[in-house]
Design a protein around this motif. Sequence first.
Motif, PDB file in Angstrom:
ATOM      1  N   GLN A   1      -2.202   6.189  -3.497  1.00  8.67           N
ATOM      2  CA  GLN A   1      -3.477   4.921  -3.012  1.00  8.67           C
ATOM      3  C   GLN A   1      -4.220   5.894  -1.905  1.00  8.67           C
ATOM      4  OE1 GLN A   1      -1.386   1.605  -2.685  1.00  8.67           O
ATOM      5  NE2 GLN A   1      -4.190   0.754  -3.445  1.00  8.67           N
TER       6      GLN A   1
ATOM      7  N   ALA B   1     -11.438  -1.000   1.953  1.00  7.97           N
ATOM      8  CA  ALA B   1     -12.359  -2.158   0.950  1.00  7.97           C
ATOM      9  C   ALA B   1     -11.940  -3.296   1.544  1.00  7.97           C
ATOM     10  CB  ALA B   1     -11.330  -1.705  -0.388  1.00  7.97           C
TER      11      ALA B   1
ATOM     12  N   ASN C   1      -8.537   1.186 -12.326  1.00  9.47           N
ATOM     13  CA  ASN C   1      -7.266   0.690 -11.772  1.00  9.47           C
ATOM     14  C   ASN C   1      -5.935   0.783 -12.390  1.00  9.47           C
ATOM     15  OD1 ASN C   1      -5.602  -0.646 -10.298  1.00  9.47           O
ATOM     16  ND2 ASN C   1      -6.255  -3.499 -11.883  1.00  9.47           N
TER      17      ASN C   1
ATOM     18  N   TYR D   1       0.600  -1.195   0.548  1.00  9.82           N
ATOM     19  CA  TYR D   1      -0.485  -0.184   0.316  1.00  9.82           C
ATOM     20  C   TYR D   1       0.795   0.807   0.213  1.00  9.82           C
ATOM     21  CZ  TYR D   1      -3.286   3.658   1.593  1.00  9.82           C
ATOM     22  OH  TYR D   1      -3.901   4.981   1.469  1.00  9.82           O
TER      23      TYR D   1
ATOM     24  N   ALA E   1      -9.509  -5.953   2.755  1.00  9.26           N
ATOM     25  CA  ALA E   1      -8.191  -5.068   2.421  1.00  9.26           C
ATOM     26  C   ALA E   1      -7.536  -5.434   3.879  1.00  9.26           C
ATOM     27  CB  ALA E   1      -8.243  -4.017   2.333  1.00  9.26           C
TER      28      ALA E   1
ATOM     29  N   GLN F   1     -12.026  -3.106  -3.939  1.00  2.93           N
ATOM     30  CA  GLN F   1     -10.659  -2.841  -4.718  1.00  2.93           C
ATOM     31  C   GLN F   1     -10.582  -2.299  -6.057  1.00  2.93           C
ATOM     32  OE1 GLN F   1      -6.994  -5.712  -2.889  1.00  2.93           O
ATOM     33  NE2 GLN F   1      -8.720  -6.139  -1.497  1.00  2.93           N
ATOM     34  N   ARG F   2      -9.435  -2.266  -5.935  1.00  2.00           N
ATOM     35  CA  ARG F   2      -9.346  -1.762  -7.835  1.00  2.00           C
ATOM     36  C   ARG F   2      -9.864  -3.032  -8.951  1.00  2.00           C
ATOM     37  NH1 ARG F   2      -4.780   2.873  -8.344  1.00  2.00           N
ATOM     38  NH2 ARG F   2      -5.936   4.548  -6.904  1.00  2.00           N
TER      39      ARG F   2
ATOM     40  N   GLU G   1      -9.267   3.016   0.471  1.00  2.99           N
ATOM     41  CA  GLU G   1      -8.421   1.898   0.116  1.00  2.99           C
ATOM     42  C   GLU G   1      -7.889   1.043   1.321  1.00  2.99           C
ATOM     43  OE1 GLU G   1      -6.499   1.767  -4.102  1.00  2.99           O
ATOM     44  OE2 GLU G   1      -6.278   3.643  -3.867  1.00  2.99           O
TER      45      GLU G   1
END
Length: 309
Positions: free
Chosen positions: A125, A132, A263, A120, A135, A193-194, A129
């Motif tokens: 970011q 998320a 992304n 991370y 995560a 998440q992305r 996030e």
Amino acid sequence: MPKQMAPRLRQELAGLSSPPAKEPLTHRDFRHPICDMAPDRRHGECSIHFVMAFTTVRSNRSREAPSAEARHLRGIERRSTAASAGLDMNESWRKALLVCGILSSLLYGAMIGAIGSEGYSRISQTPSELTAIGAPARSLWMQLGAVYTVLVTAFGWGVWKSAGRNRALRIVGDLLVAYGSLGLLWPFAPMHQREVLAAGGGTLSDTMHVVLASATVLLMFVAMGVAARAFGKRFRLYSIASIVVLVAFGALTFWDAPRVQANLPTPWIGLWERINISVFLLWVVVLATVLLRGGSVRSGQPGAMRWTA
């Protein structure tokens, strides 16, 4: 004839030069003033029993009067002490609520600066996030976020209690309470998440996340704008400058937001968003400090307060 009158004349002259003999004093000569109020029916004189009774009652009343007055004064003192203690308690609670604002900013600042996970980046970011779905830091963030929600909501209540007749500051308190209350909804609106978003795996929770983020930013802007009217020139300029910074870096964050869902690389979005958050956290600390400082905020024109520090 003259010889016979001489002794009589001398007696008359002697009688004029010497005072007449007084009669012996009796109880009638010691008549009490109240005898006219209650003469004895049998003798036409004041009854000695009535005089003694009246004198005793009057003496007792003279002794009781200071005691009654003292009790009255002690009652006033107790009520005054109780009222003063109540005011002190309210003031202590108000200050404690304002301190919660400072603690909330310190906590959230530590969260966005210290919480992370492997891979991370705080620069590229966003803090969202970290919360998320899936995560690694989500659980820790949720726990600390609940504490932040309580602290910042309490701070909003403290601002409201500090407002008095200042209508603008009461509105600021309401807005901050609403801002803090939104924290109760964040656990139900996590983003994905992305990689999931880029693959089309977004759900209703992602939409709710965006809506909550927009509402949070709106409440921040409105609270700062209204607070600028509640205080004097120095705090107004400070609030306006903070709003300008929020707009500038908010625009940069908004510009990169679509790249998160796709992304794609976002080299600075984490920094932009952290600057925005930090500006608001600092503004909360300044507001709390101004309200905590005795004599720093004084009543000005109706609906306005001045920051004289």
